[in-house]
Design a protein around this motif. Structure first.
Motif, PDB file in Angstrom:
ATOM      1  N   LEU A 342      16.732  30.957 -40.260  1.00  0.00           N
ATOM      2  CA  LEU A 342      16.571  29.654 -40.908  1.00  0.00           C
ATOM      3  C   LEU A 342      15.167  29.094 -40.701  1.00  0.00           C
ATOM      4  O   LEU A 342      14.926  27.904 -40.934  1.00  0.00           O
ATOM      5  CB  LEU A 342      17.607  28.665 -40.369  1.00  0.00           C
ATOM      6  N   GLY A 343      14.261  29.963 -40.228  1.00  0.00           N
ATOM      7  CA  GLY A 343      12.883  29.528 -40.034  1.00  0.00           C
ATOM      8  C   GLY A 343      12.615  28.871 -38.700  1.00  0.00           C
ATOM      9  O   GLY A 343      11.601  28.179 -38.544  1.00  0.00           O
ATOM     10  N   VAL A 344      13.515  29.079 -37.706  1.00  0.00           N
ATOM     11  CA  VAL A 344      13.308  28.511 -36.372  1.00  0.00           C
ATOM     12  C   VAL A 344      13.349  29.649 -35.346  1.00  0.00           C
ATOM     13  O   VAL A 344      14.324  29.811 -34.610  1.00  0.00           O
ATOM     14  CB  VAL A 344      14.371  27.447 -36.023  1.00  0.00           C
ATOM     15  N   PRO A 345      12.314  30.470 -35.283  1.00  0.00           N
ATOM     16  CA  PRO A 345      12.311  31.568 -34.306  1.00  0.00           C
ATOM     17  C   PRO A 345      12.307  31.030 -32.880  1.00  0.00           C
ATOM     18  O   PRO A 345      11.704  29.999 -32.591  1.00  0.00           O
ATOM     19  CB  PRO A 345      11.008  32.310 -34.619  1.00  0.00           C
ATOM     20  N   GLY A 346      12.998  31.729 -32.007  1.00  0.00           N
ATOM     21  CA  GLY A 346      13.105  31.310 -30.619  1.00  0.00           C
ATOM     22  C   GLY A 346      14.352  30.532 -30.292  1.00  0.00           C
ATOM     23  O   GLY A 346      14.700  30.372 -29.120  1.00  0.00           O
ATOM     24  N   LEU A 347      15.069  30.047 -31.311  1.00  0.00           N
ATOM     25  CA  LEU A 347      16.303  29.290 -31.105  1.00  0.00           C
ATOM     26  C   LEU A 347      17.503  30.207 -31.324  1.00  0.00           C
ATOM     27  O   LEU A 347      17.590  30.881 -32.361  1.00  0.00           O
ATOM     28  CB  LEU A 347      16.377  28.108 -32.061  1.00  0.00           C
ATOM     29  N   ALA A 348      18.419  30.261 -30.353  1.00  0.00           N
ATOM     30  CA  ALA A 348      19.583  31.129 -30.446  1.00  0.00           C
ATOM     31  C   ALA A 348      20.818  30.405 -29.926  1.00  0.00           C
ATOM     32  O   ALA A 348      20.744  29.549 -29.034  1.00  0.00           O
ATOM     33  CB  ALA A 348      19.358  32.418 -29.656  1.00  0.00           C
ATOM     34  N   PHE A 349      21.973  30.775 -30.482  1.00  0.00           N
ATOM     35  CA  PHE A 349      23.259  30.163 -30.139  1.00  0.00           C
ATOM     36  C   PHE A 349      24.261  31.250 -29.799  1.00  0.00           C
ATOM     37  O   PHE A 349      24.268  32.328 -30.411  1.00  0.00           O
ATOM     38  CB  PHE A 349      23.767  29.343 -31.326  1.00  0.00           C
ATOM     39  N   MET A 350      25.107  30.993 -28.795  1.00  0.00           N
ATOM     40  CA  MET A 350      26.177  31.924 -28.434  1.00  0.00           C
ATOM     41  C   MET A 350      27.414  31.131 -28.032  1.00  0.00           C
ATOM     42  O   MET A 350      27.319  30.124 -27.335  1.00  0.00           O
ATOM     43  CB  MET A 350      25.745  32.809 -27.261  1.00  0.00           C
ATOM     44  N   THR A 351      28.573  31.607 -28.470  1.00  0.00           N
ATOM     45  CA  THR A 351      29.835  31.059 -27.985  1.00  0.00           C
ATOM     46  C   THR A 351      30.828  32.198 -27.826  1.00  0.00           C
ATOM     47  O   THR A 351      30.784  33.181 -28.578  1.00  0.00           O
ATOM     48  CB  THR A 351      30.401  29.980 -28.923  1.00  0.00           C
ATOM     49  N   ARG A 352      31.714  32.097 -26.820  1.00  0.00           N
ATOM     50  CA  ARG A 352      32.698  33.156 -26.591  1.00  0.00           C
ATOM     51  C   ARG A 352      33.946  32.565 -25.943  1.00  0.00           C
ATOM     52  O   ARG A 352      33.904  31.496 -25.319  1.00  0.00           O
ATOM     53  CB  ARG A 352      32.124  34.255 -25.695  1.00  0.00           C
ATOM     54  N   TYR A 353      35.030  33.292 -26.095  1.00  0.00           N
ATOM     55  CA  TYR A 353      36.313  32.900 -25.506  1.00  0.00           C
ATOM     56  C   TYR A 353      36.954  34.145 -24.903  1.00  0.00           C
ATOM     57  O   TYR A 353      37.028  35.198 -25.551  1.00  0.00           O
ATOM     58  CB  TYR A 353      37.227  32.304 -26.572  1.00  0.00           C
ATOM     59  N   LEU A 376      23.013  27.416 -25.782  1.00  0.00           N
ATOM     60  CA  LEU A 376      21.980  27.132 -26.766  1.00  0.00           C
ATOM     61  C   LEU A 376      20.644  27.265 -26.050  1.00  0.00           C
ATOM     62  O   LEU A 376      20.390  26.570 -25.059  1.00  0.00           O
ATOM     63  CB  LEU A 376      22.136  25.726 -27.344  1.00  0.00           C
ATOM     64  N   VAL A 377      19.777  28.167 -26.524  1.00  0.00           N
ATOM     65  CA  VAL A 377      18.517  28.437 -25.835  1.00  0.00           C
ATOM     66  C   VAL A 377      17.365  28.400 -26.827  1.00  0.00           C
ATOM     67  O   VAL A 377      17.508  28.824 -27.983  1.00  0.00           O
ATOM     68  CB  VAL A 377      18.568  29.802 -25.115  1.00  0.00           C
ATOM     69  N   TYR A 378      16.247  27.851 -26.369  1.00  0.00           N
ATOM     70  CA  TYR A 378      15.042  27.839 -27.206  1.00  0.00           C
ATOM     71  C   TYR A 378      13.856  28.315 -26.384  1.00  0.00           C
ATOM     72  O   TYR A 378      13.627  27.821 -25.267  1.00  0.00           O
ATOM     73  CB  TYR A 378      14.746  26.449 -27.764  1.00  0.00           C
ATOM     74  N   VAL A 379      13.111  29.266 -26.926  1.00  0.00           N
ATOM     75  CA  VAL A 379      11.893  29.790 -26.315  1.00  0.00           C
ATOM     76  C   VAL A 379      10.715  29.432 -27.214  1.00  0.00           C
ATOM     77  O   VAL A 379      10.684  29.811 -28.387  1.00  0.00           O
ATOM     78  CB  VAL A 379      11.969  31.319 -26.135  1.00  0.00           C
ATOM     79  N   PHE A 380       9.767  28.663 -26.675  1.00  0.00           N
ATOM     80  CA  PHE A 380       8.594  28.275 -27.452  1.00  0.00           C
ATOM     81  C   PHE A 380       7.803  29.518 -27.838  1.00  0.00           C
ATOM     82  O   PHE A 380       7.519  30.383 -27.008  1.00  0.00           O
ATOM     83  CB  PHE A 380       7.720  27.308 -26.651  1.00  0.00           C
ATOM     84  N   GLN A 381       7.434  29.601 -29.096  1.00  0.00           N
ATOM     85  CA  GLN A 381       6.826  30.805 -29.647  1.00  0.00           C
ATOM     86  C   GLN A 381       5.307  30.779 -29.668  1.00  0.00           C
ATOM     87  O   GLN A 381       4.668  31.834 -29.792  1.00  0.00           O
ATOM     88  CB  GLN A 381       7.341  31.037 -31.074  1.00  0.00           C
ATOM     89  N   SER A 382       4.696  29.621 -29.571  1.00  0.00           N
ATOM     90  CA  SER A 382       3.238  29.541 -29.676  1.00  0.00           C
ATOM     91  C   SER A 382       2.740  28.251 -29.037  1.00  0.00           C
ATOM     92  O   SER A 382       3.533  27.402 -28.605  1.00  0.00           O
ATOM     93  CB  SER A 382       2.803  29.594 -31.151  1.00  0.00           C
ATOM     94  N   GLY A 383       1.429  28.106 -28.992  1.00  0.00           N
ATOM     95  CA  GLY A 383       0.832  26.880 -28.484  1.00  0.00           C
ATOM     96  C   GLY A 383       0.798  26.822 -26.975  1.00  0.00           C
ATOM     97  O   GLY A 383       1.008  27.815 -26.263  1.00  0.00           O
ATOM     98  N   THR A 384       0.571  25.646 -26.450  1.00  0.00           N
ATOM     99  CA  THR A 384       0.434  25.428 -25.012  1.00  0.00           C
ATOM    100  C   THR A 384       1.672  25.855 -24.241  1.00  0.00           C
ATOM    101  O   THR A 384       1.578  26.370 -23.117  1.00  0.00           O
ATOM    102  CB  THR A 384       0.149  23.934 -24.732  1.00  0.00           C
ATOM    103  N   PHE A 385       2.846  25.679 -24.816  1.00  0.00           N
ATOM    104  CA  PHE A 385       4.100  25.953 -24.106  1.00  0.00           C
ATOM    105  C   PHE A 385       4.695  27.316 -24.469  1.00  0.00           C
ATOM    106  O   PHE A 385       5.880  27.554 -24.250  1.00  0.00           O
ATOM    107  CB  PHE A 385       5.117  24.851 -24.410  1.00  0.00           C
ATOM    108  N   LYS A 386       3.882  28.221 -25.014  1.00  0.00           N
ATOM    109  CA  LYS A 386       4.392  29.533 -25.400  1.00  0.00           C
ATOM    110  C   LYS A 386       5.072  30.221 -24.211  1.00  0.00           C
ATOM    111  O   LYS A 386       4.516  30.296 -23.120  1.00  0.00           O
ATOM    112  CB  LYS A 386       3.264  30.413 -25.923  1.00  0.00           C
TER     113      LYS A 386
END
Length: 421
Positions: A342-353, A376-386
């Motif tokens: 969806l154009g948001v690299p670095g963002l991932a979702f997981m759910t399990r039962y 829900l996890v996000y990894v900054f892909q670029s810039g100062t917080f890469k």
């Protein structure tokens, strides 16, 4: 590992040790050296839901730092090297009535969480061709012995481990683990299962890639005077169509008692012997950014499934529970989504039962457990917080009365790894 009471000496000792070898090092020793510092900030809240729970909740907040150095090898037929790991935990918020999350060590009175604790581990290594022997502090990730890295600091073992890759596609491991340092401890303790100490755990085995998509593995492990274990596994990755994949991961253990009868009797879990078969596996269908997983396990025979440390090699090793009590049948449903689609690299979702049934203990027959997790996890892909990453984790666990505590849990994990070399 060696107990160190201050933060600075642990890190200084780590890098000072590496510098001390520089005068004898060849180009490959230094040129192939890798070093990094990982900072991990973690808040954890575990709410115990029973009205008669001895502790209403466990809630702690702490900062951890882990420095690692992995040297190259000196030149020559035999190459020598050194690996080192230094870990430091700093309490930000806790108390004796909220302890027990696994983030912080307890004090000498086993009540008050430590304000700070540190540890240093060293491993000497020797390489001959494509075979490496390491002696000292180890962090294996093998079906019969694995370290834990789900809290502030990671656990370690002390011992020796040989890894050989002389034949293409074949990896062989053999070793002896003599001590274990848990994730919330700064001491090397005896190998242990179900409260019974053991002198060591021996292991041998390996994996072979029959093709780029199919790998088979076998391991044998023996915890002295407690249990012996055979493991066989299969991993297959198939491409069904463009953007469609199917991963098959099958695992089987056969575990029985070993050694002196006195120790075997002491190690029996909830009145049962250690004599069981444990099958577990997972199928994961990938469709573009989506992954759909279905898992199943059957644990038959007597006693709980036996393993060192905190992490059994099971598809149902999840956030709170391991689903390894005697006779547990369990199934799992899991879904993952990668927001890069969806154009948001670095963002991932997981759910399990996960749902477990037919559990047998000394107090409960036909028990049930279930757990629901969301990440829900996000990894900054670029810039100062890469490389800076933020993880939000929620878990709910429920079980039959008499099995264990019902738990609602939330974690916030912030991390960053700084490469130094």
């Amino acid at each position: 590992m060696t107990r160190i009471t201050r933060t600075a000496p642990a890190l200084a000792c780590l890098f000072g040790t590496a510098c001390g070898f520089s005068h004898m090092a060849h180009a490959d020793f230094l040129g192939d050296t890798k070093a990094s510092i990982e900072a991990r900030n973690m808040y954890m809240n575990r709410d115990f839901r029973q009205s008669n729970a001895p502790q209403a909740k466990a809630e702690e907040w702490a900062q951890g730092f882990t420095a690692r150095i992995e040297s190259g090898f000196t030149e020559g037929t035999l190459g020598f090297g050194l690996d080192a790991i230094a870990e430091t935990a700093i309490k930000l918020d806790s108390s004796r009535d909220r302890r027990g999350t696994g983030l912080l060590a307890y004090g000498a009175d086993s009540l008050e969480p430590e304000d700070t604790y540190s540890e240093l581990g060293l491993a000497a290594k020797v390489r001959l061709s494509k075979t490496v022997l390491k002696v000292g502090t180890l962090q294996p990730q093998l079906p019969v012995a694995a370290y834990n890295d789900t809290r502030l600091l990671s656990s370690t073992y002390a011992g020796s481990l040989l890894t050989s890759q002389e034949i293409a596609g074949l990896t062989i491991n053999a070793g002896r683990l003599e001590k274990i340092n848990q994730r919330d401890s700064s001491s090397n303790d005896e190998m242990n299962y179900s409260g019974v100490d053991s002198a060591h755990l021996d292991l041998v085995g390996g994996s072979y890639a029959l093709s780029p998509t199919l790998a088979l593995s076998y391991y044998y492990a023996q915890m002295d005077n407690i249990y012996q274990q055979h493991y066989a596994g299969l991993v297959h990755n198939a491409t069904l169509a463009e953007g469609v994949t199917l991963k098959t991961d099958l695992r089987y253990f056969d575990t029985g008692e070993q050694g002196d009868q006195r120790f075997r009797s002491a190690a029996r879990v909830d009145g049962g012997r250690i004599d069981n078969r444990f099958f577990n596996g997972m199928l994961t269908l990938g469709v573009g950014a989506h992954k759909f997983g279905v898992g199943y396990q059957n644990l038959s025979g007597e006693g709980d499934f036996a393993f060192p440390g905190l992490d059994p090699y099971s598809v149902n090793l999840v956030t709170v529970n391991t689903f390894t009590k005697a006779e547990t049948d369990a199934w799992q449903a899991r879904y993952d989504y990668d927001f890069a689609a969806l154009g948001v690299p670095g963002l991932a979702f997981m759910t399990r039962y996960v749902n477990g049934r037919n559990i047998e203990t000394a107090r409960v027959s036909g028990g049930k457990e279930w757990e629901r997790d969301t990440d829900l996890v996000y990894v900054f892909q670029s810039g100062t917080f890469k490389g800076f990453n933020v993880r939000l984790r929620n878990a709910t666990f429920r079980s039959s009365a008499g099995l264990t505590s019902d738990i609602d849990e939330n974690r916030i994990i912030i991390g960053y790894t700084l490469p130094l070399m």
